[in-house]
Each structure stands twice: as C-alpha cells, then as structure tokens.
Design an enzyme around this catalytic site. Structure first.
Site, PDB file in Angstrom:
ATOM      1  N   ASP A  63      10.041  -2.474  47.639  1.00  0.00           N
ATOM      2  CA  ASP A  63       9.582  -3.714  46.565  1.00  0.00           C
ATOM      3  C   ASP A  63      10.408  -3.928  45.282  1.00  0.00           C
ATOM      4  OD1 ASP A  63       9.094  -1.538  45.483  1.00  0.00           O
ATOM      5  OD2 ASP A  63       6.828  -1.460  45.914  1.00  0.00           O
ATOM      6  N   ASN A 132      -4.340   3.882  42.800  1.00  0.00           N
ATOM      7  CA  ASN A 132      -5.392   2.916  43.482  1.00  0.00           C
ATOM      8  C   ASN A 132      -5.258   2.916  45.014  1.00  0.00           C
ATOM      9  OD1 ASN A 132      -3.295   1.286  43.843  1.00  0.00           O
ATOM     10  ND2 ASN A 132      -4.216  -0.295  42.641  1.00  0.00           N
ATOM     11  N   HIS A 134      -2.625   2.123  46.531  1.00  0.00           N
ATOM     12  CA  HIS A 134      -1.269   1.282  47.179  1.00  0.00           C
ATOM     13  C   HIS A 134      -0.077   1.986  47.618  1.00  0.00           C
ATOM     14  CE1 HIS A 134       0.850   0.549  42.899  1.00  0.00           C
ATOM     15  NE2 HIS A 134       1.337   1.536  43.605  1.00  0.00           N
ATOM     16  N   GLU A 139      -1.627  -3.927  47.492  1.00  0.00           N
ATOM     17  CA  GLU A 139      -2.803  -3.499  46.578  1.00  0.00           C
ATOM     18  C   GLU A 139      -4.315  -3.535  47.229  1.00  0.00           C
ATOM     19  OE1 GLU A 139      -2.073  -2.313  43.823  1.00  0.00           O
ATOM     20  OE2 GLU A 139      -0.907  -3.749  42.377  1.00  0.00           O
TER      21      GLU A 139
END
Ligand code: F6R
Length: 236
Positions: A63, A132, A134, A139
C-alpha cells in the site's frame, strides 16, 4: 492458520528472516510482498545484516498513502527505500509500490493489479496487523474489496499512525491498497504481530469467526498462513 509465539520481537524477526531467506535461496527470482509500519523493521534489519542476494528478487508493496509524493518522508516509497531497498542489492526497477502521485487513482490500482498478475503473483507475502484487524489498508467494513483500490483510512488507523507524524491531522486520510483477493493470491503469507497493543486483535483473530469487521480473520481461509506473535502481544 498456524501461530508461533516468540519470547521477544528480536527472536520473531530472526525466525521471519529465516523464512524469507529460505524463500530467496529456494527461488532466487521470487516475488516478495512487503509491508511498511513498525512491525517489519526488525525483519528488514535482519535481512540487511544477512547480506542476502536480492539481485533477482522483485518486490510488490501492499500500500501507499494517497495522494503523496514519493519524496515525502512519510511516503511508503520513502520508508521502503530508507529501511530496506537502499541497503540491499535489489534492483530499483524491481521494486513496485502503488503510485501515490498518480492523477487517476482507479487507473493506478488497475495498473498495479495487472502488473502483479503479469509477474505471476506474490510467492511470499509479509503482513503486519492493524489494531482494528486491517491487513494492508483493508479496513473493517460491511464489505471488503477484492482488487487494489483507493480507500479511506478509519479514525482508528489515523490515530494509530499519528505517532509517525507531528499530529493526527497530518496523517493522510486515504491510501491505495492491495485488496483481499490481491493479498490472498500470495502462495504463502507470514503475519508479524508484536507488542501489547495487538493483544486484543490477535485473540480475536484466533478465537473468533470470520467477519469483514476483522479483515485479518479472512486469513483463516488461506491455505498457507503463519502468524508470528511475540509474548507481549500474546499475553498483553
Ligand atoms: C503497512 C500496512 C499496515 C500495517 C499495520 C500495522 O504497509 O499495510 O496494514 O501492517 O497498520 O502497522 P504497525 O506495524 O506499524 O503496527
């Protein structure tokens, strides 16, 4: 999905480096999938120290923030150059990262997927794990996206990444990321998980079911995933 727990982040990095070294030695023209963030830094340092031959290796990063200049010291292009690429003998033309400078984000994402497919896909993918859940910047959401795409970062990710910036309002709010299918097309995946902050998510990953609310949970469906965890993350 296999879990191996290590006494420290140092022994974890050394084991991860053994896995990467084995991959490079058994297939010198391997395609490696790489991550940024704090967690893989120990692995990258170890790979640099081992002086391995990366001359035939190709790297595809997961990314990049969007939009961002490659020369920006917060870009993942800059991170990879400083923390790995400039210290090893990988060819710059073999290092691919989604282009945060692209004018047309959708066209760039399509180009990235096509390029990766033309190279035959990732042999060994290194992943970190968001607090979280991801992976890459996929996400938690009601729906996940298959291919490389532009995505908005959640408030939780912006807060988690604020430590790299002067303040949270300087963290970019969007990124280009490989999608779930792109990540899943890797033949082998190693997930690196270190530190207390990952305690809750590592337990959700191994003790709960598969849900798009925890994108990493989908890794339970991949045939070759090894999760390396240090005791700080395991015991909290
Ligand atoms: C980075 C990436 C992210 C990180 C994750 C964990 O390229 O794709 O998914 O792996 O946010 O980050 P750290 O390692 O900083 O805790």
């Amino acid at each position: 999905m296999k879990k191996i727990v290590f006494e420290s982040d140092v022994s974890l990095a050394s084991f991860a480096a053994d896995m990467v070294q084995k991959q490079i030695e058994s297939k010198p023209d391997s395609i490696l999938g790489l991550a940024t963030g704090s967690t893989p830094l120990g692995l990258y340092k170890e790979l640099i120290d081992r002086n391995l031959d990366f001359s035939k290796i190709t790297a595809f990063n997961l990314d990049e923030y969007y939009p961002i200049q490659k020369t920006d010291d917060q870009s993942y292009a800059y991170f990879m150059k400083e923390n790995l690429f400039k210290h090893i003998n990988i060819r710059p033309e073999h290092c691919f990262i989604p282009n945060g400078e692209a004018k047309d984000a959708d066209a760039e994402c399509k180009r990235y997927d096509e390029l990766l497919e033309a190279y035959g896909g990732v042999d060994l993918q290194i992943l970190g794990l968001g607090e979280n859940g991801h992976i890459g910047f996929n996400e938690p959401d009601e729906e996940l996206v298959a291919g490389t795409h532009k995505t908005a970062l959640t408030q939780s990710t912006i807060q988690a990444n604020a430590r790299f910036f002067e303040s949270a309002d300087q963290v970019p709010t969007a990124a280009l990321t490989m999608g779930m299918k792109t990540i899943f097309s890797a033949k082998k995946i190693i997930v690196l998980v270190t530190g207390k902050k990952k305690h809750d998510i590592i337990h959700r990953l191994f003790e709960k079911g598969i849900t798009t609310d925890n994108p990493a949970s989908l890794l339970q469906l991949h045939p070759d995933v090894t999760v390396l965890v240090d005791t700080a993350a395991e015991e909290g």
